[in-house]
Design a protein around this motif. Structure first.
Motif, PDB file in Angstrom:
ATOM      1  N   LEU A   2     -12.704 -10.061  -7.061  1.00 58.08           N
ATOM      2  CA  LEU A   2     -12.252  -8.747  -7.517  1.00 58.08           C
ATOM      3  C   LEU A   2     -12.707  -7.646  -6.556  1.00 58.08           C
ATOM      4  O   LEU A   2     -11.968  -6.697  -6.292  1.00 58.08           O
ATOM      5  N   PHE A   3     -13.901  -7.789  -5.985  1.00 62.18           N
ATOM      6  CA  PHE A   3     -14.391  -6.786  -5.037  1.00 62.18           C
ATOM      7  C   PHE A   3     -13.447  -6.650  -3.847  1.00 62.18           C
ATOM      8  O   PHE A   3     -13.218  -5.546  -3.355  1.00 62.18           O
ATOM      9  N   TRP A   4     -12.891  -7.762  -3.380  1.00 59.78           N
ATOM     10  CA  TRP A   4     -11.978  -7.697  -2.238  1.00 59.78           C
ATOM     11  C   TRP A   4     -10.699  -6.953  -2.601  1.00 59.78           C
ATOM     12  O   TRP A   4     -10.127  -6.251  -1.768  1.00 59.78           O
ATOM     13  N   ILE A   5     -10.254  -7.114  -3.832  1.00 55.59           N
ATOM     14  CA  ILE A   5      -9.070  -6.362  -4.263  1.00 55.59           C
ATOM     15  C   ILE A   5      -9.393  -4.869  -4.261  1.00 55.59           C
ATOM     16  O   ILE A   5      -8.632  -4.059  -3.730  1.00 55.59           O
ATOM     17  N   TRP A   6     -10.539  -4.498  -4.827  1.00 54.08           N
ATOM     18  CA  TRP A   6     -10.921  -3.087  -4.843  1.00 54.08           C
ATOM     19  C   TRP A   6     -11.082  -2.536  -3.431  1.00 54.08           C
ATOM     20  O   TRP A   6     -10.738  -1.391  -3.167  1.00 54.08           O
ATOM     21  N   LEU A   7     -11.613  -3.342  -2.531  1.00 56.06           N
ATOM     22  CA  LEU A   7     -11.814  -2.892  -1.152  1.00 56.06           C
ATOM     23  C   LEU A   7     -10.521  -2.880  -0.343  1.00 56.06           C
ATOM     24  O   LEU A   7     -10.523  -2.457   0.803  1.00 56.06           O
ATOM     25  N   SER A   8      -9.434  -3.319  -0.921  1.00 61.71           N
ATOM     26  CA  SER A   8      -8.163  -3.405  -0.190  1.00 61.71           C
ATOM     27  C   SER A   8      -7.248  -2.209  -0.398  1.00 61.71           C
ATOM     28  O   SER A   8      -6.122  -2.203   0.094  1.00 61.71           O
ATOM     29  N   LYS A   9      -7.694  -1.210  -1.097  1.00 64.80           N
ATOM     30  CA  LYS A   9      -6.834  -0.058  -1.398  1.00 64.80           C
ATOM     31  C   LYS A   9      -6.240   0.554  -0.141  1.00 64.80           C
ATOM     32  O   LYS A   9      -5.024   0.765  -0.056  1.00 64.80           O
ATOM     33  N   THR A  10      -7.076   0.865   0.829  1.00 61.62           N
ATOM     34  CA  THR A  10      -6.559   1.509   2.041  1.00 61.62           C
ATOM     35  C   THR A  10      -5.716   0.534   2.860  1.00 61.62           C
ATOM     36  O   THR A  10      -4.771   0.940   3.538  1.00 61.62           O
ATOM     37  N   TRP A  11      -6.061  -0.748   2.784  1.00 65.01           N
ATOM     38  CA  TRP A  11      -5.298  -1.767   3.504  1.00 65.01           C
ATOM     39  C   TRP A  11      -3.884  -1.871   2.947  1.00 65.01           C
ATOM     40  O   TRP A  11      -2.921  -1.961   3.704  1.00 65.01           O
ATOM     41  N   TYR A  12      -3.738  -1.870   1.587  1.00 62.54           N
ATOM     42  CA  TYR A  12      -2.410  -1.966   0.983  1.00 62.54           C
ATOM     43  C   TYR A  12      -1.480  -0.892   1.535  1.00 62.54           C
ATOM     44  O   TYR A  12      -0.357  -1.159   1.932  1.00 62.54           O
ATOM     45  N   VAL A  13      -1.957   0.324   1.535  1.00 63.18           N
ATOM     46  CA  VAL A  13      -1.107   1.430   1.975  1.00 63.18           C
ATOM     47  C   VAL A  13      -0.875   1.363   3.481  1.00 63.18           C
ATOM     48  O   VAL A  13       0.254   1.538   3.950  1.00 63.18           O
ATOM     49  N   SER A  14      -1.913   1.077   4.250  1.00 66.05           N
ATOM     50  CA  SER A  14      -1.755   0.979   5.707  1.00 66.05           C
ATOM     51  C   SER A  14      -0.766  -0.117   6.091  1.00 66.05           C
ATOM     52  O   SER A  14       0.042   0.059   7.009  1.00 66.05           O
ATOM     53  N   GLU A  15      -0.834  -1.244   5.394  1.00 69.48           N
ATOM     54  CA  GLU A  15       0.115  -2.334   5.661  1.00 69.48           C
ATOM     55  C   GLU A  15       1.546  -1.921   5.339  1.00 69.48           C
ATOM     56  O   GLU A  15       2.482  -2.285   6.042  1.00 69.48           O
ATOM     57  N   SER A  16       1.718  -1.164   4.281  1.00 70.60           N
ATOM     58  CA  SER A  16       3.047  -0.682   3.928  1.00 70.60           C
ATOM     59  C   SER A  16       3.608   0.204   5.037  1.00 70.60           C
ATOM     60  O   SER A  16       4.788   0.133   5.366  1.00 70.60           O
ATOM     61  N   ILE A  17       2.739   1.006   5.621  1.00 64.20           N
ATOM     62  CA  ILE A  17       3.172   1.924   6.676  1.00 64.20           C
ATOM     63  C   ILE A  17       3.440   1.182   7.983  1.00 64.20           C
ATOM     64  O   ILE A  17       4.457   1.410   8.643  1.00 64.20           O
ATOM     65  N   THR A  18       2.540   0.266   8.352  1.00 61.19           N
ATOM     66  CA  THR A  18       2.631  -0.365   9.680  1.00 61.19           C
ATOM     67  C   THR A  18       3.405  -1.689   9.649  1.00 61.19           C
ATOM     68  O   THR A  18       4.516  -1.766  10.165  1.00 61.19           O
ATOM     69  N   THR A  19       2.839  -2.708   9.045  1.00 64.47           N
ATOM     70  CA  THR A  19       3.446  -4.042   9.070  1.00 64.47           C
ATOM     71  C   THR A  19       4.809  -4.054   8.390  1.00 64.47           C
ATOM     72  O   THR A  19       5.752  -4.673   8.880  1.00 64.47           O
ATOM     73  N   LEU A  20       4.914  -3.401   7.266  1.00 65.26           N
ATOM     74  CA  LEU A  20       6.200  -3.359   6.555  1.00 65.26           C
ATOM     75  C   LEU A  20       7.117  -2.259   7.090  1.00 65.26           C
ATOM     76  O   LEU A  20       8.208  -2.055   6.569  1.00 65.26           O
ATOM     77  N   GLN A  21       6.666  -1.548   8.105  1.00 59.93           N
ATOM     78  CA  GLN A  21       7.445  -0.516   8.804  1.00 59.93           C
ATOM     79  C   GLN A  21       7.961   0.582   7.877  1.00 59.93           C
ATOM     80  O   GLN A  21       9.110   0.987   7.942  1.00 59.93           O
ATOM     81  N   ASN A  22       7.062   1.030   6.984  1.00 59.99           N
ATOM     82  CA  ASN A  22       7.354   2.166   6.124  1.00 59.99           C
ATOM     83  C   ASN A  22       8.700   2.016   5.403  1.00 59.99           C
ATOM     84  O   ASN A  22       9.641   2.772   5.618  1.00 59.99           O
ATOM     85  N   PRO A  23       8.794   1.036   4.510  1.00 52.32           N
ATOM     86  CA  PRO A  23      10.076   0.783   3.844  1.00 52.32           C
ATOM     87  C   PRO A  23      10.566   1.955   2.997  1.00 52.32           C
ATOM     88  O   PRO A  23      11.742   2.021   2.661  1.00 52.32           O
ATOM     89  N   PHE A  24       9.669   2.878   2.675  1.00 49.48           N
ATOM     90  CA  PHE A  24      10.065   4.019   1.849  1.00 49.48           C
ATOM     91  C   PHE A  24      10.542   5.198   2.683  1.00 49.48           C
ATOM     92  O   PHE A  24      10.994   6.196   2.148  1.00 49.48           O
ATOM     93  N   LYS A  25      10.387   5.074   3.994  1.00 50.45           N
ATOM     94  CA  LYS A  25      10.783   6.157   4.921  1.00 50.45           C
ATOM     95  C   LYS A  25      10.153   7.478   4.500  1.00 50.45           C
ATOM     96  O   LYS A  25      10.780   8.534   4.516  1.00 50.45           O
ATOM     97  N   SER A  26       8.893   7.401   4.123  1.00 51.16           N
ATOM     98  CA  SER A  26       8.162   8.577   3.672  1.00 51.16           C
ATOM     99  C   SER A  26       7.119   8.964   4.700  1.00 51.16           C
ATOM    100  O   SER A  26       6.706   8.140   5.523  1.00 51.16           O
ATOM    101  N   ASP A  27       6.697  10.199   4.670  1.00 50.75           N
ATOM    102  CA  ASP A  27       5.587  10.624   5.539  1.00 50.75           C
ATOM    103  C   ASP A  27       4.328  10.872   4.714  1.00 50.75           C
ATOM    104  O   ASP A  27       3.267  11.129   5.257  1.00 50.75           O
ATOM    105  N   VAL A  28       4.413  10.763   3.374  1.00 52.58           N
ATOM    106  CA  VAL A  28       3.274  10.944   2.472  1.00 52.58           C
ATOM    107  C   VAL A  28       3.158   9.691   1.604  1.00 52.58           C
ATOM    108  O   VAL A  28       4.160   9.202   1.078  1.00 52.58           O
ATOM    109  N   PHE A  29       1.920   9.207   1.465  1.00 53.25           N
ATOM    110  CA  PHE A  29       1.673   8.012   0.658  1.00 53.25           C
ATOM    111  C   PHE A  29       0.513   8.276  -0.285  1.00 53.25           C
ATOM    112  O   PHE A  29      -0.453   8.946   0.075  1.00 53.25           O
TER     113      PHE A  29
END
Length: 173
Positions: A2-29
């Motif tokens: 569970l600690f790793w999930i809690w520590l992954s908050k910034t990773w989730y969003v960063s991955e959405s922006i970079t690896t997933l190439q910002n699928p929402f086409k947003s500049d604010v997350f």
């Protein structure tokens, strides 16, 4: 684990922006724990949570302070002692909002801080303390809305009201 999930908050969003190439086409997350959505009377149904982008600082991560910010002495930038020093614990950790470039930079800093915690044999299971330490070490990238400035909302999830309803706020830096 569970600690790793809690520590992954910034990773989730960063991955959405970079690896997933910002699928929402947003500049604010915005990251928000699921508990944010339990109360139905805060957000307007059918509307995006972020209605007031003007409250989001251009080059800082906006976060909630669930208590009046009172950082530990400046020499304690590696801080994880919210149990015996609760007077220095103020970082909500349940919601964060920033522009995409700020998210990426904040995540880089966060990873460095996690590494530093490990090198110092410090407990990383309290994600709020690790996030707060990131801000203590990199204060220019963090701004906090003190809960006392948010009306009719939870002291952990008040950032939803800030970005959804807007208003005049005086962030703490």
């Amino acid at each position: 684990q569970l600690f790793w999930i809690w520590l992954s908050k910034t990773w989730y969003v960063s991955e959405s922006i970079t690896t997933l190439q910002n699928p929402f086409k947003s500049d604010v997350f915005m990251y928000s724990d699921i508990g944010c959505f339990r109360r139905k009377n805060i957000l307007t149904p059918g509307q995006p949570m972020i209605q007031h982008r003007e409250v989001i600082p251009r080059h800082a991560m906006l976060q909630m302070a669930h208590h009046k910010p009172n950082p530990p002495p400046t020499h304690q930038v590696w801080w994880n002692d919210k149990r015996t020093q609760p007077q220095h614990f103020y970082h909500s950790g349940s919601q964060m909002v920033a522009y995409e470039d700020t998210w990426i930079k904040f995540h880089e800093y966060f990873v460095q801080v996690v590494d530093g915690f490990f090198q110092r044999n410090m407990f990383v299971g309290e994600d709020q303390a690790v996030l707060q330490s990131t801000c203590l070490q990199h204060p220019d990238i963090c701004e906090y809305i003190p809960f006392t400035q948010v009306r009719n909302d939870n002291h952990y999830f008040g950032l939803r009201t800030v970005v959804h309803r807007g208003g005049a706020f005086e962030p703490w830096k």
